[in-house]
Design an enzyme around this catalytic site. Sequence first.
Site, short mmCIF file in Angstrom:
data_model
loop_
_atom_site.label_atom_id
_atom_site.label_comp_id
_atom_site.label_asym_id
_atom_site.label_seq_id
_atom_site.Cartn_x
_atom_site.Cartn_y
_atom_site.Cartn_z
N CYS A 143 0.83 -1.20 0.00
CA CYS A 143 0.00 0.00 0.00
C CYS A 143 0.86 1.25 0.00
O CYS A 143 1.32 1.71 1.05
CB CYS A 143 -0.91 -0.02 1.23
SG CYS A 143 -1.95 1.42 1.38
N CYS A 146 -0.38 4.22 2.04
CA CYS A 146 -0.23 4.09 3.50
C CYS A 146 1.22 4.33 3.91
O CYS A 146 1.48 4.94 4.95
CB CYS A 146 -0.60 2.69 3.98
SG CYS A 146 -2.18 2.09 3.44
N ASP A 147 2.14 3.80 3.15
CA ASP A 147 3.49 3.65 3.67
C ASP A 147 4.55 4.48 2.94
O ASP A 147 5.70 4.55 3.39
CB ASP A 147 3.89 2.17 3.61
CG ASP A 147 2.92 1.30 4.39
OD1 ASP A 147 2.26 1.83 5.31
OD2 ASP A 147 2.80 0.10 4.09
#
Lengths: 324, 107
Positions: A143, A146-147
């Site tokens: 992701c 997200c990261d």
Amino acid sequence: MTEAPESTDVVRDVVIIGSGPAGYTAAIYAARANLNPLVVAGSVTAGGELMNTTDVENFPGFPEGILGPELMGHLERQATRFGAEVQYEDVVAVDLKASPKVITLGNGSEYRTHAVVLSTGSAYRELGVEGEKRFSGHGVSWCATCDGFFFRDQNIAVVGGGDSAMEEALFLTKFASKVTVIHRRDDLRASKTMAERALAHEKIEFIWDTEVTGLDGEEKLKTLHLRNLKSGEESTLDVTGLFVAIGSDPRTDLVKDQVELNADGTVRIDHPSTRTSLPGVFAAGDVTDPTYRQAITAAGSGCIAAQDVEHYLADVKELVTAAV
Amino acid sequence: MNTIDVTDQDFQEKVLNSDKPVIVDFWAEWCGPCRMLSPILEEMATEHADKITVAKLNVDDNPQAASNYGITSIPAVMVFQGGEKVATSIGAKPKQVLETEFAEYLK
């Protein structure tokens, strides 16, 4: 604390397995039809794939966009408001051929039900190489949104050649100093627009015809082991992050021996209905859909599934009444 | 609010020097799953107040702690006991799953 396993002789009208847009939409419709649906939401996958996204800008009704997790919170509240029951457990076994059908949860609870809606969605495909599990959350990610933040000014890699791989690679250029795309073939599957954008980007480099064969590092990911599929030549690449974007597979492990699947692994349904090969078993969302895979199409098919359940139950109950 | 906020500056004092185990939630505004996890940790903080402290650390404002503990994915929840990291859980998870993973610090 875990509650005591529940086992009753009560036969429910419908159990919905999965809690993405398809599952919760089925729950909203089923609850409003007084079917008291039970949604088995999953323990770590509750809310489905949208829980890992940020802005959802194409779901009708939200002109400013909405965060994926917030949208899923809305859907859940809408379902429970009309009486749907939600269990944050995983289904570990099903008997869909029995009458009534039996659903067993991870905490040992067993539910008996006339009808089942399968809306288990799909799961990101893993590379299947050594070290992948160990470095998950320590350099390996599925992701980018997200990261990506944690890889500022670092060297990272993306595996894959489709639209989602290009999207991730382009997104990651905001943070990383360099993004290397590793792809098994010598051309991209991605749409022309996405491919051209990625190929032209100064921070993105490509390694063609190559697969990742292993991951190395101590606490965190440090080195990728690569093999060129044409020459067989092996090499290494030092990166701190690896984003895996090689597609996803329908989640059918629970049911694949009981309902018919299509050649692509999705659950076969009798379009335009959501009937599967087994009476009383319906399927909706990405688990049936290899093509469109959108929140709104999943929600639409969840709505159809609830109505199919309602008609099915009416017929079943009519038979029972007729027999008495 | 039964949770406390910690920063790079007071991490030593509030987390590493704490008598009780501390559950640290590494989060950010832009992280969707963090928003879902937040109320779960609030509940855990209330229910297990006698056993543990729940602390929230914003990774945007406090890059040092996130980097020290090698965080590359949030939400990341870590348990610290006696100045050491003793358990880690990555991703948003339901309360009962977290309670199972951290069971030995909640007893």
